[in-house]
Design a protein around this motif. Structure first.
Motif, PDB file in Angstrom:
ATOM      1  N   VAL A  57     -14.347   4.270 -27.537  1.00  0.00           N
ATOM      2  CA  VAL A  57     -15.621   3.748 -26.077  1.00  0.00           C
ATOM      3  C   VAL A  57     -14.490   3.034 -25.754  1.00  0.00           C
ATOM      4  O   VAL A  57     -14.735   2.976 -24.281  1.00  0.00           O
ATOM      5  N   MET A  58     -14.162   1.830 -26.143  1.00  0.00           N
ATOM      6  CA  MET A  58     -12.890   1.226 -25.558  1.00  0.00           C
ATOM      7  C   MET A  58     -11.984   1.559 -24.487  1.00  0.00           C
ATOM      8  O   MET A  58     -11.660   1.331 -22.515  1.00  0.00           O
ATOM      9  N   PHE A  59     -11.423   2.063 -25.178  1.00  0.00           N
ATOM     10  CA  PHE A  59     -10.368   3.431 -24.034  1.00  0.00           C
ATOM     11  C   PHE A  59     -10.993   4.068 -22.757  1.00  0.00           C
ATOM     12  O   PHE A  59     -11.088   5.035 -21.519  1.00  0.00           O
ATOM     13  N   LEU A  60     -11.774   5.104 -23.690  1.00  0.00           N
ATOM     14  CA  LEU A  60     -12.611   5.697 -22.697  1.00  0.00           C
ATOM     15  C   LEU A  60     -14.198   5.173 -21.706  1.00  0.00           C
ATOM     16  O   LEU A  60     -13.865   5.952 -20.669  1.00  0.00           O
ATOM     17  N   PHE A  61     -14.457   4.223 -22.076  1.00  0.00           N
ATOM     18  CA  PHE A  61     -14.440   3.480 -20.776  1.00  0.00           C
ATOM     19  C   PHE A  61     -13.753   2.799 -19.604  1.00  0.00           C
ATOM     20  O   PHE A  61     -13.528   2.526 -18.285  1.00  0.00           O
ATOM     21  N   SER A  62     -12.099   2.247 -20.219  1.00  0.00           N
ATOM     22  CA  SER A  62     -11.007   2.169 -19.420  1.00  0.00           C
ATOM     23  C   SER A  62     -10.646   3.671 -18.669  1.00  0.00           C
ATOM     24  O   SER A  62     -10.191   3.031 -17.143  1.00  0.00           O
ATOM     25  N   PHE A  63     -11.053   4.307 -19.188  1.00  0.00           N
ATOM     26  CA  PHE A  63     -10.310   5.833 -18.292  1.00  0.00           C
ATOM     27  C   PHE A  63     -11.224   6.228 -17.211  1.00  0.00           C
ATOM     28  O   PHE A  63     -11.048   5.983 -16.130  1.00  0.00           O
ATOM     29  N   VAL A  64     -12.354   5.899 -17.325  1.00  0.00           N
ATOM     30  CA  VAL A  64     -13.619   6.252 -17.088  1.00  0.00           C
ATOM     31  C   VAL A  64     -13.713   5.273 -14.996  1.00  0.00           C
ATOM     32  O   VAL A  64     -13.626   5.601 -14.313  1.00  0.00           O
ATOM     33  N   THR A  65     -13.258   3.573 -15.342  1.00  0.00           N
ATOM     34  CA  THR A  65     -13.446   3.096 -14.715  1.00  0.00           C
ATOM     35  C   THR A  65     -11.958   3.417 -13.814  1.00  0.00           C
ATOM     36  O   THR A  65     -12.229   2.624 -12.528  1.00  0.00           O
ATOM     37  N   TYR A  66     -10.602   3.208 -14.147  1.00  0.00           N
ATOM     38  CA  TYR A  66      -9.798   3.870 -13.748  1.00  0.00           C
ATOM     39  C   TYR A  66      -9.891   5.075 -13.129  1.00  0.00           C
ATOM     40  O   TYR A  66      -9.109   5.186 -11.749  1.00  0.00           O
ATOM     41  N   TYR A  67     -10.349   5.826 -13.542  1.00  0.00           N
ATOM     42  CA  TYR A  67     -10.065   7.297 -12.861  1.00  0.00           C
ATOM     43  C   TYR A  67     -11.676   7.308 -11.139  1.00  0.00           C
ATOM     44  O   TYR A  67     -11.278   7.512  -9.958  1.00  0.00           O
ATOM     45  N   SER A  68     -11.835   6.516 -11.626  1.00  0.00           N
ATOM     46  CA  SER A  68     -13.623   5.941 -10.277  1.00  0.00           C
ATOM     47  C   SER A  68     -12.786   4.755  -9.387  1.00  0.00           C
ATOM     48  O   SER A  68     -13.172   4.942  -8.069  1.00  0.00           O
ATOM     49  N   SER A  69     -11.959   4.459  -9.898  1.00  0.00           N
ATOM     50  CA  SER A  69     -11.126   3.450  -8.814  1.00  0.00           C
ATOM     51  C   SER A  69     -10.271   4.496  -7.739  1.00  0.00           C
ATOM     52  O   SER A  69      -9.857   3.957  -6.411  1.00  0.00           O
ATOM     53  N   THR A  70      -9.700   5.273  -8.815  1.00  0.00           N
ATOM     54  CA  THR A  70      -8.601   6.056  -7.652  1.00  0.00           C
ATOM     55  C   THR A  70      -9.971   7.142  -6.895  1.00  0.00           C
ATOM     56  O   THR A  70      -9.505   6.673  -5.170  1.00  0.00           O
ATOM     57  N   LEU A  71     -10.415   6.997  -6.858  1.00  0.00           N
ATOM     58  CA  LEU A  71     -11.592   7.478  -5.903  1.00  0.00           C
ATOM     59  C   LEU A  71     -12.420   7.278  -4.837  1.00  0.00           C
ATOM     60  O   LEU A  71     -12.039   7.295  -3.157  1.00  0.00           O
ATOM     61  N   LEU A  72     -12.439   6.001  -5.439  1.00  0.00           N
ATOM     62  CA  LEU A  72     -12.988   4.505  -4.329  1.00  0.00           C
ATOM     63  C   LEU A  72     -11.929   3.669  -3.718  1.00  0.00           C
ATOM     64  O   LEU A  72     -11.840   3.621  -2.508  1.00  0.00           O
ATOM     65  N   SER A  73     -10.871   4.283  -4.327  1.00  0.00           N
ATOM     66  CA  SER A  73      -9.282   3.530  -3.207  1.00  0.00           C
ATOM     67  C   SER A  73      -9.294   4.847  -1.749  1.00  0.00           C
ATOM     68  O   SER A  73      -9.181   4.465  -1.023  1.00  0.00           O
ATOM     69  N   ASP A  74      -9.454   5.613  -2.234  1.00  0.00           N
ATOM     70  CA  ASP A  74      -9.543   6.812  -1.155  1.00  0.00           C
ATOM     71  C   ASP A  74     -10.856   7.054  -0.260  1.00  0.00           C
ATOM     72  O   ASP A  74     -10.328   7.515   1.077  1.00  0.00           O
ATOM     73  N   ALA A 256       0.251   3.997   2.722  1.00  0.00           N
ATOM     74  CA  ALA A 256      -0.923   3.788   2.600  1.00  0.00           C
ATOM     75  C   ALA A 256      -1.867   3.107   1.773  1.00  0.00           C
ATOM     76  O   ALA A 256      -1.234   3.254   0.149  1.00  0.00           O
ATOM     77  N   GLU A 257      -2.617   2.565   2.134  1.00  0.00           N
ATOM     78  CA  GLU A 257      -3.113   0.887   1.189  1.00  0.00           C
ATOM     79  C   GLU A 257      -3.631   2.283   0.045  1.00  0.00           C
ATOM     80  O   GLU A 257      -3.586   1.540  -1.093  1.00  0.00           O
ATOM     81  N   SER A 258      -4.204   3.335  -0.261  1.00  0.00           N
ATOM     82  CA  SER A 258      -4.886   4.085  -1.226  1.00  0.00           C
ATOM     83  C   SER A 258      -3.708   4.041  -2.215  1.00  0.00           C
ATOM     84  O   SER A 258      -3.871   3.943  -3.828  1.00  0.00           O
ATOM     85  N   LYS A 259      -2.017   4.604  -1.789  1.00  0.00           N
ATOM     86  CA  LYS A 259      -1.727   4.907  -2.671  1.00  0.00           C
ATOM     87  C   LYS A 259      -1.350   3.388  -3.251  1.00  0.00           C
ATOM     88  O   LYS A 259      -0.708   3.440  -4.165  1.00  0.00           O
ATOM     89  N   THR A 260      -1.149   2.368  -2.854  1.00  0.00           N
ATOM     90  CA  THR A 260      -0.851   0.866  -3.308  1.00  0.00           C
ATOM     91  C   THR A 260      -1.770   0.775  -4.747  1.00  0.00           C
ATOM     92  O   THR A 260      -1.624   0.839  -5.098  1.00  0.00           O
ATOM     93  N   MET A 261      -2.976   1.265  -3.365  1.00  0.00           N
ATOM     94  CA  MET A 261      -4.033   0.669  -4.735  1.00  0.00           C
ATOM     95  C   MET A 261      -4.604   1.234  -6.184  1.00  0.00           C
ATOM     96  O   MET A 261      -4.908   0.755  -7.027  1.00  0.00           O
ATOM     97  N   LYS A 262      -3.792   2.477  -5.969  1.00  0.00           N
ATOM     98  CA  LYS A 262      -3.999   3.345  -6.963  1.00  0.00           C
ATOM     99  C   LYS A 262      -3.246   2.790  -8.062  1.00  0.00           C
ATOM    100  O   LYS A 262      -3.225   3.127  -9.281  1.00  0.00           O
ATOM    101  N   ILE A 263      -1.845   2.140  -7.717  1.00  0.00           N
ATOM    102  CA  ILE A 263      -0.604   1.626  -8.844  1.00  0.00           C
ATOM    103  C   ILE A 263      -1.227   0.486  -9.394  1.00  0.00           C
ATOM    104  O   ILE A 263      -1.087   0.310 -10.515  1.00  0.00           O
ATOM    105  N   ALA A 264      -2.167  -0.116  -8.506  1.00  0.00           N
ATOM    106  CA  ALA A 264      -2.167  -1.187  -8.725  1.00  0.00           C
ATOM    107  C   ALA A 264      -3.187  -1.426  -9.636  1.00  0.00           C
ATOM    108  O   ALA A 264      -3.682  -1.841 -11.078  1.00  0.00           O
ATOM    109  N   THR A 265      -4.262  -0.417  -9.766  1.00  0.00           N
ATOM    110  CA  THR A 265      -4.972   0.142 -10.926  1.00  0.00           C
ATOM    111  C   THR A 265      -4.218   0.157 -11.281  1.00  0.00           C
ATOM    112  O   THR A 265      -5.060   0.089 -12.951  1.00  0.00           O
ATOM    113  N   ARG A 266      -3.451   1.316 -11.722  1.00  0.00           N
ATOM    114  CA  ARG A 266      -2.943   1.626 -13.200  1.00  0.00           C
ATOM    115  C   ARG A 266      -2.492   0.536 -13.916  1.00  0.00           C
ATOM    116  O   ARG A 266      -2.706   0.424 -15.103  1.00  0.00           O
TER     117      ARG A 266
END
Length: 466
Positions: A57-74, A256-266
């Motif tokens: 469940v912890m891995f699941l939440f981390s994946f969902v948070t990461y994926y939604s954060s990449t969407l948000l960064s755009d 682009a800020e979104s590119k930097t943010m996706k790496i930082a999120t990862r």
């Protein structure tokens, strides 16, 4: 006469001073925002789910948070991802891309979530202050005095401190408080992890089971509610989407800020998930079914008790700062609305200067600000005294904020921003993700509310001691 071009190198395309943030500063901001008091309840959460479901469940939440954060960064820029209009806050992005009714709903949820977090932090701070007092009392009596006490005086002490700090006018004036809070959060998390490792070594065995807390230790109904509540606790530990746009607004471009943010999120999600797994799993391995709701209280009065006192003191200092970080946006919103509605009222707009000995510049006080902010802190303190259940409150907060703020709005903004065609494969997958997370939020909320109801059956407000 032409103006020399180098003069513009100091400013970004929106006229503000050039941003200087990098992948590493953005990663540090995210890690600071994520790692907080939520880490203390992870051992308990894994204890309800067991060695298989807990880490999964912890891995699941981390994946969902990461994926939604990449969407948000755009969604940091509306329209073109490189040259579109900047959105400075999460709310700006929702208003710019979705607008109207959904913007108001988002604001309501966000401010309710912030209010709830201040209540949760008041409870957590009182628990840690009590732990310090009980530890010293226990050792002074040679272990003969059980040292029962009420949490109310400690909540009041915390509330008085917050009333004083709440009189600081602007959010940018308390940057130093955030830095201190971040250092403290790493301090107590690291001590909790180290003590967990030591406890496992002392036990000589890894405690816990594959399916979590056993029926018998709790009833079948309690097992179900606790399992649901554990989902909310883990969700709360990953709640940082509401500040992601603000962090992205500190990043320089190009690239682009979104590119930097996706790496930082990862990077930051990898670091925090590793840290969470270590703290949660070591806590469960140390205590098994008896894993406490607040990891540091589970070590009881064992030596070295001074180390536990340091950790609990670090929690209190962190929460003093964190309370302000989450309360200041509410203060700013209410005061902005009041100033717009009553622009000619001295109570709302007039500043009075108070000279404080030893401080060069005078302290500015406004009547409305002093009364409103003090009343807000009093309200959160009273609610904390009526419902001092750390785990249940954390579970409710995780449930309240996870689906709407971490998943729904980022998904809807991304669909609108990228013009994802309705009923296309991508649209269907995004909606399935959103619906799945909604179900998790609902069961986590139900479980946490049930936990509060069960606790209230035996709890007597203002009278129960621990």
């Amino acid at each position: 006469m032409d103006v020399p071009r180098p003069a513009f190198k100091c400013f970004d395309d929106d006229g503000r001073l050039k941003r200087s943030g990098t992948v590493w500063t953005a990663s540090a901001h995210i890690i600071t925002a994520v790692i907080g008091s939520g880490v203390l309840s992870l051992a308990w959460a894994i204890g309800q789910l067991g060695w298989i479901a807990g880490p999964a469940v912890m891995f699941l939440f981390s994946f969902v948070t990461y994926y939604s954060s990449t969407l948000l960064s755009d969604c940091y820029r509306t329209g073109d991802p490189v040259s579109g209009k900047r959105n400075y806050t999460y709310m700006d992005a929702v208003r710019s891309i979705l607008g109207g009714f959904r913007f108001k709903i988002c604001g309501l949820i966000q401010y309710l979530n912030l209010f709830g977090i201040t209540v949760g932090y008041t409870i957590a701070a009182s628990i840690s202050m009590m732990a310090i007092k009980r530890s010293n009392c226990f050792h002074e009596s040679g272990g003969k005095n059980p040292c029962h006490m009420s949490s109310n005086p400690y909540m009041i002490m915390f509330g008085v401190t917050e009333i004083l700090l709440s009189q600081i006018k602007d959010f940018d004036q308390i940057w130093w408080l955030s830095i201190v809070a971040a250092i403290m959060s790493f301090t107590y998390s690291a001590i909790g992890l180290a003590l967990g490792v030591i406890q496992v070594a002392a036990n000589g065995v890894v405690k816990g089971s594959l399916t979590g807390i056993s029926i018998g230790a709790v009833t079948q109904t309690q097992k179900i509610w606790r399992t649901f509540q554990a989902l909310g606790d883990i969700a709360f530990a990953y709640s940082y989407s509401v500040v992601l746009i603000e962090i992205q607004d500190t990043v320089k471009s190009p690239p682009a800020e979104s590119k930097t943010m996706k790496i930082a999120t990862r990077i930051s999600i990898a670091v925090t998930t590793t840290f969470y797994m270590l703290c949660g799993c070591m806590g469960y391995a140390a205590f098994g079914d008896a894993a406490p709701g607040n990891l540091l209280t589970g070590f009881g009065f064992y030596n070295p008790f001074w180390l536990l006192d340091v950790a609990n003191a670090a929690i209190v200092v962190h929460l003093v700062g964190a309370y302000q970080v989450f309360a200041q946006p509410i203060f700013a919103f209410i005061e902005k609305q009041a100033a717009a509605r009553f622009p000619d009222s001295d109570l709302v707009t007039k500043e009075y200067e108070i000279r404080i000995p030893g401080i060069r510049s005078p302290f500015k006080v406004n009547v409305f600000r002093a009364v409103y902010r003090s009343g807000f802190v009093v309200l959160t303190t009273v609610i904390s005294m009526l419902m001092p259940f750390f785990n249940d409150v954390v579970g409710i907060l995780g449930a309240l904020g996870f689906w709407p703020l971490t998943v729904y709005f980022p998904v809807e903004m991304y669909i609108r921003q990228r013009k994802v065609e309705r009923w296309s494969m991508k649209w269907v997958c995004l909606q399935m993700l959103s619906c799945g997370c909604l179900m998790i939020t609902l069961v986590a909320g139900v479980g946490s509310i049930a936990g509060v109801m069960l606790d209230l059956k035996v709890y007597k407000p203002f009278k129960t001691t621990y």
